[in-house]
Enzyme design. Structure first.
Site, PDB file in Angstrom:
ATOM      1  N   GLY A 282       4.191 -12.482   5.190  1.00  0.00           N
ATOM      2  CA  GLY A 282       3.800 -11.140   5.571  1.00  0.00           C
ATOM      3  C   GLY A 282       4.934 -10.155   5.711  1.00  0.00           C
ATOM      4  N   ARG A 368      -4.892  -1.342  -4.735  1.00  0.00           N
ATOM      5  CA  ARG A 368      -4.415  -1.302  -3.351  1.00  0.00           C
ATOM      6  C   ARG A 368      -4.545   0.084  -2.723  1.00  0.00           C
ATOM      7  NH1 ARG A 368       0.116  -1.879  -1.743  1.00  0.00           N
ATOM      8  NH2 ARG A 368      -0.354  -2.951   0.213  1.00  0.00           N
ATOM      9  N   CYS A 399     -14.293   5.589 -13.846  1.00  0.00           N
ATOM     10  CA  CYS A 399     -15.369   6.474 -13.372  1.00  0.00           C
ATOM     11  C   CYS A 399     -15.542   6.307 -11.874  1.00  0.00           C
ATOM     12  CB  CYS A 399     -16.661   6.177 -14.116  1.00  0.00           C
ATOM     13  SG  CYS A 399     -16.583   6.558 -15.869  1.00  0.00           S
ATOM     14  N   TYR A 429       0.088  -8.304  -5.470  1.00  0.00           N
ATOM     15  CA  TYR A 429      -1.287  -7.881  -5.201  1.00  0.00           C
ATOM     16  C   TYR A 429      -1.725  -6.717  -6.077  1.00  0.00           C
ATOM     17  CZ  TYR A 429      -0.301 -10.872  -1.264  1.00  0.00           C
ATOM     18  OH  TYR A 429       0.062 -11.943  -0.508  1.00  0.00           O
TER      19      TYR A 429
END
Length: 471
Positions: A282, A368, A399, A429
């Site tokens: 993390g 993200r 869209c 990610y």
């Protein structure tokens, strides 16, 4: 909205307060770009000795450009920082968190640099096995592992399975018994620590799907159940993960104290010493000028000091401690290269307006911003410009009004169709969360090093998409 520092004649007034007005809109901001990325003599970005024009000509856009040298050196830096900080204690290990970005080549890089590998699904394990990664250095996570995933992990000799619930104890024990093996397991403990991060990536508070509750007493019961089955289960450690994009060691201090207190309770009540502790990962990275991440050396030294002090207070031997950085290794190593299409100046009433720069990717290769409200930077990467800086919003081709890649950044006011734009720190990610929304094929991923380009993941084609449509 705020008034522009340079006055009304320079750009629009849509810049957020944290975004500094650039003295030179062509400059690479320190910390946002991989170690080999520079401006070439022609003004274009060069990474690993190749210009963005050369990369775009060879593989097209959008494309994830991985600086192999940078990726490897970040892994080595974490490995060495924690090895040094814990050398006089119980030792340490670093497992690359494959969920950030994993492919065969990356698994091989991590093997060669001496890291372990953290996988969280059968698919990630399949990549590791294909790469020939040493299975004793693999950890399997997951809050809902299937029998097939656990059976494969046990049959291939995965080094540790991180058990995520009381029910999974029975599941792993049953499958280990069927295979006639003893499973090396860790118990993932929910410590109740609130990491200062987005709620979707904070993982140690009570009301979420991961782990076994410490405060409810379930964690001690889990230890009891595991050590009662020595014929199928071997408890090798406890695990705690408090979230992602964390910039200091404060949260780790509380989590480590609580898990070490559980270790002391197990020793005192059950007569069993638990030899290892995994504090997850993390560790945060710099996505823009708002962020000031700690270095691997600062993190290692701070966490080692915490572990040593807390273990001493409890009269515990310092356990072997492991960590699982993913974003901090993969993220800054990569930039996404896009081609610009439509540039639109939208008037918002009165003097207010916003410039939208559309690129040939979007939320299908970087969700993200939409998912976590993430802030990215960007740079005109195919050339330099003398035009004044202009606040723009970089958007995709999907869209969806939320199809935003970069919410606010300065680009030269003459940005136009056909330009190349790069978004840094997209190695974690982004591809791993990529989709085929609107039936857009996923981009290629290439690595560059010493003037050589290597395709890690080929670009999907419409034929790939149609091959899955059997109706």
């Amino acid at each position: 909205m705020r008034a522009h520092e340079a006055g009304a004649l320079h750009g629009n007034d849509a810049a957020p307060t944290w975004l500094p007005y650039p003295t030179d809109v062509n400059t690479l901001i320190d910390g946002l770009w991989s170690e080999t990325t520079v401006r070439g003599e022609d003004g274009s970005l060069r990474t690993g000795g190749l210009s963005v024009h050369e990369i775009a000509e060879e593989v097209g856009t959008p494309v994830f450009v991985v600086d192999e040298q940078d990726f490897r050196s970040r892994a080595v830096r974490f490995r060495d920082a924690f090895a040094g900080a814990f050398a006089h204690l119980g030792g340490s290990g670093v497992y690359y968190a494959g969920k950030a970005f994993l492919c065969t080549a990356v698994a091989q890089w991590m093997q060669e640099e001496g890291l372990g590998l953290d996988v969280s699904t059968g698919g990630e394990l399949a990549v590791a096995l294909r790469a020939g990664f040493p299975t004793e250095r693999i950890a399997l996570h997951g809050n809902n592992k299937s029998d097939a995933e656990i059976r494969r992990a046990l049959s291939t000799g995965v080094g540790r399975i991180v058990i995520d619930s009381l029910a999974e104890i029975d599941q792993v024990s049953r499958l280990a018994g069927e295979l006639g093996v003893v499973a090396s397991v860790m118990l993932r403990v929910t410590t109740g620590v609130e990491a200062h991060t987005h709620e979707f990536i904070a993982t140690a508070h009570e009301d979420q799907k991961f782990g076994i509750s410490l405060t409810a007493g379930d964690a001690l019961e889990a230890v009891r159940r595991v050590i009662a089955r020595p014929e199928t289960l071997d408890l090798v450690g406890l695990h705690s993960h408090i979230g992602s994009q964390i910039f200091d060691v404060g949260g780790f201090e509380i989590a480590a104290r609580r898990v070490l207190e559980l270790m002391a309770q197990v020793r005192d009540e059950l007569g069993r010493e638990i030899p290892a502790l995994d504090l997850g990962g993390g560790f945060g990275v710099m996505y823009n000028t708002q962020h000031t991440p700690s270095t691997p050396e600062e993190l290692a030294a701070g966490i080692a000091r915490i572990i040593e002090q807390e273990a001493a207070a409890l009269s515990l031997p310092v356990p072997h401690v492991s960590f699982e950085p993913g974003r901090a290794i993969a993220g800054p190593s990569t930039h996404t290269l896009y081609s610009v299409g439509t540039v639109k100046d939208v008037h918002l009433g009165g003097p207010h307006h916003r410039v939208y720069v559309s690129v040939d990717g979007g939320m299908s290769d970087n969700v993200r911003t939409a998912l976590y409200d993430a802030d990215y930077s960007c740079l005109l990467s195919g050339r330099v410009s003398d035009a004044a800086p202009e606040v723009v919003r970089v958007v995709g081709k999907h869209c969806e009004s939320g199809d935003i890649v970069v919410k606010d950044e300065y680009l030269p006011a003459d940005v136009q169709r056909g330009d190349l734009v790069s978004v840094p720190v997209t190695g974690a990610y982004c591809y791993s969360l990529a989709s085929n929304y609107n039936h857009v094929p996923r981009p290629a991923v290439v690595s560059v090093r010493d003037g050589e380009l290597r395709t890690l993941m080929r670009r999907e084609t419409e034929e790939d998409l149609l091959a899955l449509d059997v109706g």
